[in-house]
Motif scaffolding. Structure first.
Motif, PDB file in Angstrom:
ATOM      1  N   LEU A 250       5.892  -6.918  -1.297  1.00 27.72           N
ATOM      2  CA  LEU A 250       6.154  -5.668  -2.002  1.00 27.72           C
ATOM      3  C   LEU A 250       4.871  -4.986  -2.473  1.00 27.72           C
ATOM      4  CD1 LEU A 250       9.354  -6.696  -3.983  1.00 27.72           C
ATOM      5  CD2 LEU A 250       9.192  -5.002  -2.146  1.00 27.72           C
ATOM      6  N   HIS A 253       3.531  -3.221   0.425  1.00 22.61           N
ATOM      7  CA  HIS A 253       4.381  -2.073   0.731  1.00 22.61           C
ATOM      8  C   HIS A 253       4.054  -0.903  -0.185  1.00 22.61           C
ATOM      9  CE1 HIS A 253       8.069   0.334   1.217  1.00 22.61           C
ATOM     10  NE2 HIS A 253       8.180  -0.281   2.395  1.00 22.61           N
ATOM     11  N   ALA A 254       3.842  -1.193  -1.456  1.00 20.25           N
ATOM     12  CA  ALA A 254       3.488  -0.135  -2.397  1.00 20.25           C
ATOM     13  C   ALA A 254       2.159   0.510  -2.024  1.00 20.25           C
ATOM     14  CB  ALA A 254       3.421  -0.705  -3.819  1.00 20.25           C
ATOM     15  N   GLU A 257       2.816   2.922   0.798  1.00 15.56           N
ATOM     16  CA  GLU A 257       3.448   4.148   0.308  1.00 15.56           C
ATOM     17  C   GLU A 257       2.416   5.074  -0.341  1.00 15.56           C
ATOM     18  OE1 GLU A 257       7.983   2.890  -0.818  1.00 15.56           O
ATOM     19  OE2 GLU A 257       6.387   2.213  -2.169  1.00 15.56           O
ATOM     20  N   LEU A 290      10.353   3.640   5.361  1.00 14.70           N
ATOM     21  CA  LEU A 290       9.793   2.969   4.195  1.00 14.70           C
ATOM     22  C   LEU A 290      10.877   2.445   3.271  1.00 14.70           C
ATOM     23  CD1 LEU A 290       6.768   5.307   3.350  1.00 14.70           C
ATOM     24  CD2 LEU A 290       6.689   3.000   4.303  1.00 14.70           C
ATOM     25  N   GLU A 291      11.966   3.203   3.119  1.00 17.11           N
ATOM     26  CA  GLU A 291      13.051   2.754   2.263  1.00 17.11           C
ATOM     27  C   GLU A 291      13.714   1.502   2.843  1.00 17.11           C
ATOM     28  OE1 GLU A 291      15.483   2.357  -0.885  1.00 17.11           O
ATOM     29  OE2 GLU A 291      13.813   3.778  -0.682  1.00 17.11           O
ATOM     30  N   SER A 293      12.320  -0.648   4.841  1.00 18.66           N
ATOM     31  CA  SER A 293      11.366  -1.748   4.749  1.00 18.66           C
ATOM     32  C   SER A 293      11.333  -2.324   3.345  1.00 18.66           C
ATOM     33  CB  SER A 293       9.971  -1.251   5.148  1.00 18.66           C
ATOM     34  OG  SER A 293       9.007  -2.260   4.977  1.00 18.66           O
ATOM     35  N   ARG A 294      11.350  -1.453   2.340  1.00 18.00           N
ATOM     36  CA  ARG A 294      11.332  -1.934   0.953  1.00 18.00           C
ATOM     37  C   ARG A 294      12.600  -2.735   0.648  1.00 18.00           C
ATOM     38  NH1 ARG A 294       9.368  -1.446  -4.068  1.00 18.00           N
ATOM     39  NH2 ARG A 294       7.579  -0.216  -3.388  1.00 18.00           N
ATOM     40  N   THR A 295      13.736  -2.238   1.102  1.00 15.40           N
ATOM     41  CA  THR A 295      15.001  -2.952   0.864  1.00 15.40           C
ATOM     42  C   THR A 295      14.971  -4.346   1.474  1.00 15.40           C
ATOM     43  OG1 THR A 295      16.235  -0.867   0.809  1.00 15.40           O
ATOM     44  CG2 THR A 295      17.488  -2.884   1.240  1.00 15.40           C
ATOM     45  N   GLU A 298      12.775  -6.625  -0.604  1.00 13.03           N
ATOM     46  CA  GLU A 298      13.434  -6.991  -1.854  1.00 13.03           C
ATOM     47  C   GLU A 298      14.502  -8.052  -1.621  1.00 13.03           C
ATOM     48  OE1 GLU A 298      14.789  -3.207  -3.146  1.00 13.03           O
ATOM     49  OE2 GLU A 298      12.948  -2.716  -4.244  1.00 13.03           O
TER      50      GLU A 298
END
Length: 901
Positions: A250, A253-254, A257, A290-291, A293-295, A298
């Motif tokens: 994460l 990932h941030a 972004e 990106l959404e 990937s983040r999900t 998580e």
């Protein structure tokens, strides 16, 4: 006993109670009517016994005898490690007399330095891991005899075997065991001024350009930042979906972004991540990726980077690190003088090869061996010495064959040179290749040599990589923030822990860097294991298809520059693939400093070339070729393969059918109605015109009936061409990038010709992974079929490493933006071994009312390649040029992305 001259070891192959007569030829042993291939460890043992048995009695000293035991112990350990004894005649040697004795055989002598109270230094020899320096210091007097072949240190139950080279190194250090306080700074800066670097290992383990391991700064891609990246001009630009593969945690990932947001704020449609560029023009699609990937991250609930580290989970605050390479100073005149002075030290032997070289191949082999042999006479650390060269011959002239013969000659010269090879053992050799070429190199070795010049060949890829990876080792290119010093460099104690491959003598027979070994690996593996591989003292490093490191800012290019080697050979048929800056990166890897720094090169060559006329470009090209001088060899097929058949180029123009005209006009209408002034709209329009010009139903779904061939001018023309090829009973390759069209075309060909038409693209395995079809096996089936046959290929997947002379027709159904890529694809059929005239077809879709996409692209490509005195510099089509030619306002749009076929 090992102290007596009658000491001997006898090897026999037993069947039951009886010894059998044996005949050995290279790695093969004939026992009666059966033939066995000896595994490398067993072959080493057999050779050691044969060499010892050939010694006269008076030369069987204790050192020679103990050396034999060390070699046998090493071979036995190696056989036990890799299970070789199960595949070879049993190696059963009774060493019970030495059951409690450990034989240690260092292959280097380093330095142990301790500070004295007066500020000076005490220096003693370091024999490496496993040898107690305190106990050794009390035994140096054992070497004070006149034995010419080295010596033996007896340390409790250990026998430490030193050959003549190590013994001389120990003597060198003992004679200069104290460094005065006022000389300490000089010693730390240049220990080679105090100890002979040809004897003593005075380096920290990296090549002279590596300043250490440190944080990798984000890629700058200066040209892209200045003027906007040209999507048509660069390969390797990934679509937004690539963003989903970049983050392993994460926090990572941030960070991605944030980079995307910053790029958007700056008005850019591309973001640089790791080793490549990602298209972010379609903002809604980028947000979706990106959404998602983040999900996913998580849901995993853990840092994915830790999965690569075994049981030792890495911290989440990892940073990306790699070798930090210093700019080389301008040493052009000294380097060229060294190259001019280099001459082959021996005549090259050709009569023991399985194939007779062409005259141009003999010239290339002797050019390489002359430069390689020149490295044996030079100071190994001197930047001005001969360090490498570029074999830039045209595709199809036999670069791999020439390289292998030159490597054999270098090994022979090194083994004959007492300063560089001890007991007839040379340094290991590394070849870095695209994965598709691994199989080629293995086949070429068998095709060229009756007996391999290398003791063994290992694949540092797949299962072979697991064999040499240290269990539980962490990723080499990721460390925690706390592992960096104030300069962003990884602390020395941490660097030692990041070596994740078995490198060095402490690993015995399981080490990767065994003498006289050829290691074949890929650019991806080089990038991932750059710290381990840069610590090896390689003899020669070969970079095949070296355009892979054309971008100096990628991790693979940095790793290549950081490798430590006597000689680096870069082999490529396209020394300039996208832009002239590619060439600087190759030269800077082979011969650092020859063309100055990157900034120097841009000012001296790139900027003038951008504004030059055709005649001026030719003159600049000749000047650049002269500046590189003897460090590059470039020949073209037409000048050296007179027996090659003729090559014919056919431009096949067809007017679009109405359904294709309507689809084409609809793309233009949408752009002119809704797209003017909208960011990214010109890019979408250009991408749409490209697809429609290929087929109006692209990207799918397609009609399954072969009548769909008639819906596109290009596929209609292709069918007509293939009908003629069928009537002649010959074979054809259809090059197309779009996977949907590949699949549809295969089905249409089945209906039209009754052929099971294979597709070779990025999904086709380059090497065998458990018995499945590989690119080479698919091609072999295609070539072996009698008469007419068709195969569909992506030019991106088969641009290198494949010879397909069974076909003599190449149809570029979908053209590549880069002339070099298109030429690479064509040259799969136009090379040594081709017996028929070669025909190359360019199907073009014509619009009835305006210059079409195909017409504009063909016009631009035709003007984008020039050949000037052996420096090939193709210019690629820029997006602005093509948009302007089509009457579209580029605005702030980016250019289309080439997708892997």
């Amino acid at each position: 006993m090992t102290t007596g001259e009658h000491f001997a070891v006898d090897l026999q192959v037993m069947e039951g109670k009886y010894a059998q007569p044996v005949r050995r030829s290279g790695p093969f042993v004939d026992v009666g009517t059966r033939r066995y291939r000896l595994a490398p460890a067993v072959l080493d043992a057999v050779r050691a016994v044969e060499a010892h048995s050939a010694l006269p009695m008076g030369q069987r000293t204790e050192t020679r005898n103990v050396r034999l035991l060390a070699e046998l112990r090493q071979a036995l350990d190696g056989a036990a490690q890799d299970g070789s004894e199960r595949e070879s005649p049993a190696l059963d040697i009774d060493l019970r007399q030495l059951a409690e004795t450990r034989v240690v055989r260092p292959d280097r002598v380093g330095l142990i330095v301790e500070q004295r109270p007066d500020g000076g230094l005490d220096v003693q020899p370091d024999l490496g891991v496993g040898v107690d320096p305190d106990k050794t210091a009390r035994r140096w007097h054992h070497l004070d005899s006149d034995a010419a072949d080295g010596g033996v240190l007896r340390i409790e139950d250990d026998l430490v075997l030193l050959d003549e080279h190590e013994r001389a190194a120990v003597s060198e250090v003992r004679q200069n065991a104290h460094i005065a306080a006022d000389q300490v700074d000089d010693f730390i800066q240049a220990p080679g001024d105090f100890f002979d670097p040809d004897l003593v290992d005075v380096e920290l383990g990296f090549g002279f350009r590596v300043t250490g391991i440190g944080r990798i700064a984000p890629m700058t891609f200066a040209k892209a930042g200045e003027s906007g990246i040209s999507w048509l001009a660069r390969d390797g630009v990934a679509g937004p979906e690539a963003l989903a593969t970049k983050a392993r945690s994460l926090p990572e990932h941030a960070e991605i972004e944030t980079k995307v947001d910053q790029a958007w704020q700056a008005g850019r449609d591309v973001v640089t991540l790791d080793d490549g560029l990602v298209d972010i023009a379609d903002r809604s699609r980028v947000r979706e990726v990106l959404e998602a990937s983040r999900t996913q991250l998580e849901q995993l609930g853990a840092d994915l980077a830790g999965a690569f580290s075994g049981p030792d989970q890495e911290q989440r605050d990892t940073v990306r690190v790699g070798v930090i390479v210093a700019d080389a100073t301008d040493l052009a005149e000294q380097q060229r003088a060294a190259a001019r002075a280099a001459q082959p030290r021996r005549a090259v032997t050709y009569d023991d090869l399985r194939m007779d070289p062409y005259p141009h191949q003999r010239e290339g082999i002797e050019w390489m061996t002359g430069l390689m042999h020149g490295t044996l006479d030079a100071d190994g650390k001197a930047p001005a010495r001969i360090q490498g060269a570029i074999l830039a011959d045209d595709m199809g002239l036999g670069k791999t064959f020439m390289t292998l013969v030159a490597l054999r000659e270098y090994l022979r010269a090194e083994q004959d040179d007492e300063r560089h090879a001890r007991v007839g053992q040379g340094r290991p050799t590394l070849a870095v290749l695209p994965v598709a070429l691994l199989e080629n190199w293995l086949e070429e070795l068998d095709r060229v040599f009756p007996e391999s010049p290398f003791d063994d060949v290992v694949l540092l890829q797949g299962p072979g990589l697991k064999q040499f990876r240290i269990r539980g080792a962490r990723r080499e290119t990721a460390v925690g923030e706390h592992d960096l010093d104030s300069r962003g460099m990884v602390r020395d104690d941490v660097v030692a822990q990041r070596t994740s491959l078995r490198i060095g003598p402490e690993h015995g027979a399981t080490r990767l860097d065994m003498p006289n070994r050829l290691v074949l690996t890929t650019y991806e593996t080089l990038q991932r294991y750059q710290i381990s591989l840069s610590r090896v003292d390689w003899g020669v490093v070969v970079m095949d298809e070296a355009q892979k490191i054309k971008n100096p800012e990628t991790l693979a290019a940095r790793a290549a520059k950081g490798l430590r080697a006597r000689f680096k050979l870069l082999a490529t048929g396209t020394p300039v693939e996208n832009e002239l800056g590619d060439f600087w990166s190759l030269v800077d890897t082979a011969q650092p400093g020859l063309l100055g720094t990157s900034a120097d090169f841009r000012a001296r060559w790139v900027k003038p070339m951008e504004s030059a006329s055709s005649a001026e470009k030719g003159e600049l090209g000749r000047d650049l070729r002269a500046a590189v001088g003897p460090f590059m060899l470039r020949r073209v097929k037409e000048d050296h393969l007179k027996e090659l058949p003729a090559k014919h180029l056919h431009t096949v123009r067809h007017t679009m059918p109405q359904i294709q005209v309507d689809a084409y006009d609809e793309v233009l209408h949408r752009f002119r109605t809704f797209g003017r002034g909208v960011q990214g709209a010109a890019f979408k329009a250009l991408h749409g015109l490209r697809l429609v010009s290929l087929h109006p139903q692209a990207p799918g779904p397609f009609d399954s009936d072969q009548s769909a061939l008639q819906l596109s001018a290009r596929t209609h023309a292709t069918a007509e061409i293939l009908d003629e090829v069928r009537d002649r009973g010959e074979k054809a390759i259809v090059f197309v990038i779009d996977k949907g069209v590949q699949r549809a075309l295969s089905g249409w060909m089945m209906q039209r010709y009754g052929l099971a038409v294979s597709v070779v693209n990025g999904d086709t395995a380059a090497t065998s992974t458990g018995g499945g079809a590989t690119r080479k096996s698919v091609i072999r089936r295609f070539e072996q079929a009698d008469g007419f046959n068709v195969i569909i290929m992506s030019p991106l997947a088969v641009g290198v490493g494949l010879t397909i002379v069974g076909a003599n027709h190449a149809i570029h159904l979908e053209r590549h933006w880069n002339p070099a890529k298109e030429a690479q694809a064509t040259d799969r059929i136009y090379r040594i071994g081709q017996k028929r005239d070669v025909h190359v077809y360019l199907p073009m879709a014509l619009h009835p009312d305006r210059d079409s996409f195909d017409v504009n692209l063909d016009r631009l490509l035709a003007n984008k390649t020039f050949l000037s005195d052996a420096v090939v510099a193709p210019e690629v089509v820029s997006g602005d040029e093509l948009l302007n030619g089509l009457g579209l306002d580029a605005g702030t749009a980016s250019d289309p992305v080439d997708r892997e076929g």
